[in-house]
Design a protein around this motif. Sequence first.
Motif, short mmCIF file in Angstrom:
data_model
loop_
_atom_site.label_atom_id
_atom_site.label_comp_id
_atom_site.label_asym_id
_atom_site.label_seq_id
_atom_site.Cartn_x
_atom_site.Cartn_y
_atom_site.Cartn_z
N PHE A 200 0.81 -1.22 0.00
CA PHE A 200 0.00 0.00 0.00
C PHE A 200 0.85 1.27 0.00
O PHE A 200 0.61 2.22 0.74
CB PHE A 200 -0.96 0.01 1.20
N HIS A 278 -7.47 -2.58 0.14
CA HIS A 278 -6.29 -1.72 0.01
C HIS A 278 -5.65 -1.84 -1.37
O HIS A 278 -4.42 -1.80 -1.50
CB HIS A 278 -5.24 -2.05 1.10
N HIS A 295 -4.88 8.09 2.87
CA HIS A 295 -4.20 6.86 3.31
C HIS A 295 -4.74 6.43 4.67
O HIS A 295 -5.11 5.25 4.87
CB HIS A 295 -2.70 7.10 3.39
N THR A 299 -6.73 2.91 5.71
CA THR A 299 -5.98 1.90 6.48
C THR A 299 -6.35 1.85 7.96
O THR A 299 -6.23 0.80 8.59
CB THR A 299 -4.48 2.15 6.37
#
Length: 361
Positions: A200, A278, A295, A299
Amino acid sequence: MSNDMTTWFGTGPQQAAPARAAAAHLLQCVEERLRSFLAAERQTWAAVDEHAVVPVDALSQLIASGGKRIRPAFCITGYLAAGGAIGEQADDDGIVAAAAAVEMLHISALIHDDVVDDSSRRRGQPTVHTRHIDQHTARHWQGEARRFGEGVAILVGDLALVYSSQLMSAAPRSAIASWDTLRSEVMIGQYMDLAAAAEFSVDPRLSRLIAVIKSGRYSIHRPLVVGAAAAGRPDLAPAFEEYGEAVGEAFQLRDDLLDAFGDTADTGKPAGLDFAQHKMTLLLGWAMQRDDRIHAMITQGGHTPEQVRRRLLETGVPADVEAHIAALVERGCKAIADAPIDQQWRAELTDMAHKVAYRTT
């Protein structure tokens, strides 16, 4: 989700009608080949034991559930654009077998991909592993339901891979090299996609490379080349490569946009799956370059898909992806503008490029 053959060859200029009719006929022959092949396999295994038909039935259900049939459509178009025969001679040339093999390979990839992505729906129905997890749970069988369901799906996907090779055995030898490359690219591309999701990290270059290998070549480029090779025209490979990789990348980018902003009722699979898994798509890569908060939204949890969608729209990246899709379609169409094929097939490939790039499902 339905499988409407007119999606590819049912509309267009009147002068292209004979070409479209030939292509539509071959695509219908592919459909019949897939179903008759699986029906014969079921009959064979039903004589062995009632349990033996379960994997075959799983494949038959997925074939019957519909699908866009993009890959066989491009395989057939590559064949006809290269001057391939029509009518009974086409079947003798093995193009129906080749196109059916390409679709069966796709079925294999879908089943395995659903396990990797932990996707619960495909074409509006439960995925193979989900259906068998539920069966295991309902019948109170021994062992872990999840492992059973995923194990069944792996085996069913492997069976589809075996069947794709059996179907391809009836295709011209000239098409085998491109077929072998296509199969290896599917596996390598899937691994790269899986690894990029785990890492990622923001790398738009890698995201584009994965889109080309996993989708561009596998969905459009290689099927076109397989079809042309079946017709004895390897000279068309360069033009089909340029067209196929550009339009194939546009196809994947549309898939990314549909995952982020599409409606499950239209796509037949869960929305926002790329976020949950992801997946480092170009859409997300570009967006995270502009807004590093995206991000964390993906996550760290605690954010709904709708919140992520709003944030993505605020970056302006979806509009940039749309512009990139348009540029890719233009590049692809330019690649076949001077290809040594009849004008009706240049027009057909141009039309198909727009259909895959601007589809809504």
